[in-house]
Design a protein around this motif. Structure first.
Motif, PDB file in Angstrom:
ATOM      1  N   GLU A  12       0.839  -1.201   0.000  1.00  0.00           N
ATOM      2  CA  GLU A  12       0.000   0.000   0.000  1.00  0.00           C
ATOM      3  C   GLU A  12       0.881   1.262   0.000  1.00  0.00           C
ATOM      4  O   GLU A  12       0.624   2.209  -0.743  1.00  0.00           O
ATOM      5  CB  GLU A  12      -0.902  -0.027   1.242  1.00  0.00           C
ATOM      6  CG  GLU A  12      -1.753   1.192   1.465  1.00  0.00           C
ATOM      7  CD  GLU A  12      -2.881   1.365   0.452  1.00  0.00           C
ATOM      8  OE1 GLU A  12      -2.956   0.543  -0.486  1.00  0.00           O
ATOM      9  OE2 GLU A  12      -3.658   2.321   0.584  1.00  0.00           O
ATOM     10  N   ARG A  14       3.914   1.492  -1.176  1.00  0.00           N
ATOM     11  CA  ARG A  14       4.523   1.601  -2.524  1.00  0.00           C
ATOM     12  C   ARG A  14       3.547   2.233  -3.501  1.00  0.00           C
ATOM     13  O   ARG A  14       3.923   3.064  -4.322  1.00  0.00           O
ATOM     14  CB  ARG A  14       4.942   0.222  -3.027  1.00  0.00           C
ATOM     15  CG  ARG A  14       6.217  -0.281  -2.368  1.00  0.00           C
ATOM     16  CD  ARG A  14       6.690  -1.586  -3.048  1.00  0.00           C
ATOM     17  NE  ARG A  14       7.967  -2.008  -2.510  1.00  0.00           N
ATOM     18  CZ  ARG A  14       8.248  -3.252  -2.122  1.00  0.00           C
ATOM     19  NH1 ARG A  14       7.337  -4.210  -2.216  1.00  0.00           N
ATOM     20  NH2 ARG A  14       9.435  -3.548  -1.639  1.00  0.00           N
ATOM     21  N   ARG A  15       2.268   1.836  -3.429  1.00  0.00           N
ATOM     22  CA  ARG A  15       1.253   2.390  -4.307  1.00  0.00           C
ATOM     23  C   ARG A  15       1.103   3.897  -4.043  1.00  0.00           C
ATOM     24  O   ARG A  15       1.031   4.702  -4.971  1.00  0.00           O
ATOM     25  CB  ARG A  15      -0.078   1.676  -4.051  1.00  0.00           C
ATOM     26  CG  ARG A  15      -1.209   2.034  -5.013  1.00  0.00           C
ATOM     27  CD  ARG A  15      -2.558   1.463  -4.575  1.00  0.00           C
ATOM     28  NE  ARG A  15      -3.047   2.048  -3.322  1.00  0.00           N
ATOM     29  CZ  ARG A  15      -3.600   3.260  -3.216  1.00  0.00           C
ATOM     30  NH1 ARG A  15      -3.724   4.030  -4.264  1.00  0.00           N
ATOM     31  NH2 ARG A  15      -4.021   3.709  -2.025  1.00  0.00           N
ATOM     32  N   ILE A  17       3.221   6.117  -2.917  1.00  0.00           N
ATOM     33  CA  ILE A  17       4.332   6.999  -3.282  1.00  0.00           C
ATOM     34  C   ILE A  17       4.835   6.733  -4.694  1.00  0.00           C
ATOM     35  O   ILE A  17       5.828   7.324  -5.112  1.00  0.00           O
ATOM     36  CB  ILE A  17       5.498   6.909  -2.267  1.00  0.00           C
ATOM     37  CG1 ILE A  17       6.126   5.518  -2.279  1.00  0.00           C
ATOM     38  CG2 ILE A  17       5.000   7.273  -0.872  1.00  0.00           C
ATOM     39  CD1 ILE A  17       7.306   5.393  -1.342  1.00  0.00           C
ATOM     40  N   ASP A  18       4.112   5.886  -5.427  1.00  0.00           N
ATOM     41  CA  ASP A  18       4.499   5.595  -6.809  1.00  0.00           C
ATOM     42  C   ASP A  18       4.563   6.897  -7.611  1.00  0.00           C
ATOM     43  O   ASP A  18       3.626   7.707  -7.572  1.00  0.00           O
ATOM     44  CB  ASP A  18       3.463   4.639  -7.414  1.00  0.00           C
ATOM     45  CG  ASP A  18       3.857   4.210  -8.816  1.00  0.00           C
ATOM     46  OD1 ASP A  18       5.039   3.873  -9.018  1.00  0.00           O
ATOM     47  OD2 ASP A  18       2.991   4.238  -9.708  1.00  0.00           O
ATOM     48  N   GLY A  19       5.641   7.124  -8.305  1.00  0.00           N
ATOM     49  CA  GLY A  19       5.763   8.330  -9.121  1.00  0.00           C
ATOM     50  C   GLY A  19       6.221   9.559  -8.348  1.00  0.00           C
ATOM     51  O   GLY A  19       6.218  10.668  -8.877  1.00  0.00           O
ATOM     52  N   PRO A  21       9.559  10.495  -6.773  1.00  0.00           N
ATOM     53  CA  PRO A  21      10.929  10.014  -6.534  1.00  0.00           C
ATOM     54  C   PRO A  21      11.653  10.711  -5.378  1.00  0.00           C
ATOM     55  O   PRO A  21      12.579  10.158  -4.801  1.00  0.00           O
ATOM     56  CB  PRO A  21      11.649  10.316  -7.857  1.00  0.00           C
ATOM     57  CG  PRO A  21      10.855  11.421  -8.493  1.00  0.00           C
ATOM     58  CD  PRO A  21       9.435  11.234  -8.043  1.00  0.00           C
ATOM     59  N   ARG A  43      14.837   2.869  -2.494  1.00  0.00           N
ATOM     60  CA  ARG A  43      13.889   1.748  -2.559  1.00  0.00           C
ATOM     61  C   ARG A  43      13.071   1.623  -1.266  1.00  0.00           C
ATOM     62  O   ARG A  43      13.439   2.183  -0.239  1.00  0.00           O
ATOM     63  CB  ARG A  43      14.627   0.434  -2.824  1.00  0.00           C
ATOM     64  CG  ARG A  43      15.606   0.049  -1.738  1.00  0.00           C
ATOM     65  CD  ARG A  43      16.286  -1.286  -2.043  1.00  0.00           C
ATOM     66  NE  ARG A  43      17.157  -1.189  -3.213  1.00  0.00           N
ATOM     67  CZ  ARG A  43      17.905  -2.187  -3.682  1.00  0.00           C
ATOM     68  NH1 ARG A  43      17.875  -3.379  -3.071  1.00  0.00           N
ATOM     69  NH2 ARG A  43      18.684  -2.044  -4.721  1.00  0.00           N
ATOM     70  N   SER A  76       2.650  14.416  -4.092  1.00  0.00           N
ATOM     71  CA  SER A  76       2.568  14.136  -5.526  1.00  0.00           C
ATOM     72  C   SER A  76       2.689  15.429  -6.324  1.00  0.00           C
ATOM     73  O   SER A  76       2.363  16.507  -5.842  1.00  0.00           O
ATOM     74  CB  SER A  76       1.242  13.447  -5.844  1.00  0.00           C
ATOM     75  OG  SER A  76       0.184  14.347  -5.608  1.00  0.00           O
TER      76      SER A  76
END
Lengths: 168, 168
Positions: A12, A14-15, A17-19, A21, A43, A76
């Protein structure tokens, strides 16, 4: 926390903070103030830790040796998601692990390569994640003010949820 | 800090955060972890403070009564600017001031209006501002890696500058 729960929590995160960096990492500095600086996320580990690369000689290394508490914030690009990760950081010089993670572009930070004597792995053990998903319309996004005025409800800052990590 | 220096520092901060309405505000929570949450900036005062509105009953009010240290982070929509403000927060219930600042849209947060008994003014006295301006090209933006690899220079995370506030 049993492994499958932790796996779900990590997935969850990872989802979420996806995008995104780059995070802002807040530490307790030697002058006792809270300082933050941007760091590039290396990572997210399956053991619920965030890994960054830094230098042994950096201020943030000094900070977390003195006080390990950190906050890692992800926002984001569109400003529609705010993520707060609370945790504790440790910094190690680990040449074997640097070799494992090595990527030629890292030479930009570590001119001596994976063996650079100043390289450091900055690991944040995650205790808690809070996040806010904000609707995309800019007016609503500014904390739902318009909708709330119209409906008489108290404004909500988007959806707020918490993921608690740890042994509980 | 003489008044004209402070005026210049405040003007520079206003320029840096122009167009970034929402900040992530990190406090030291009762569980001793660093927590952050998004807050809508109300204004930057000439006396070098940031003003937010909140509720007396909120967790952040409890946090700063216990430990006033905060970090306020601003990230631009494009991800080309990162601003860290270190300071100390105080929270007051000040109905006269709420009336002064009142805007009808605030009823979304304070259903009882400017006299709402739970309204609170969250003021951060600024000690220090750090900021990073990152070039707009996405590749360069990711910490100048490409350029640095090409030139052999150590990558810089964009321009980093510090503005120190206070009586010094």
């Amino acid at each position: 926390m049993v492994q499958s729960d932790q796996d779900r929590a990590v997935a969850e995160l990872r989802r979420l903070i996806d995008g995104i960096p780059v995070a802002m990492v807040t530490t307790v500095a030697a002058d006792d103030a809270l300082h933050a600086r941007p760091m590039l996320l290396e990572r997210v580990e399956r053991d619920a830790s965030l890994v960054f690369l830094t230098h042994l000689s950096s201020q943030k290394t000094t900070d977390v040796h003195r006080d390990p508490r950190v906050n890692v914030t992800f926002i984001s690009d569109k400003g529609d998601r705010y993520v707060s990760v609370s945790g504790r950081a440790s910094v190690t010089h680990d040449v074997a692990r640097m070799h494992e993670m090595w990527n030629p572009t890292y030479r930009a930070w570590f001119p001596k390569g994976a063996d650079d004597p100043d390289s450091a792995i900055f690991t944040v053990t995650i205790d808690r994640v809070d996040y806010w998903d904000v609707p995309s319309s800019r007016l609503v996004r500014l904390w739902g003010v318009v909708r709330a005025v119209a409906t008489g409800q108290v404004a909500e800052a988007g959806e707020h949820d918490t993921i608690v990590f740890g042994s509980g």
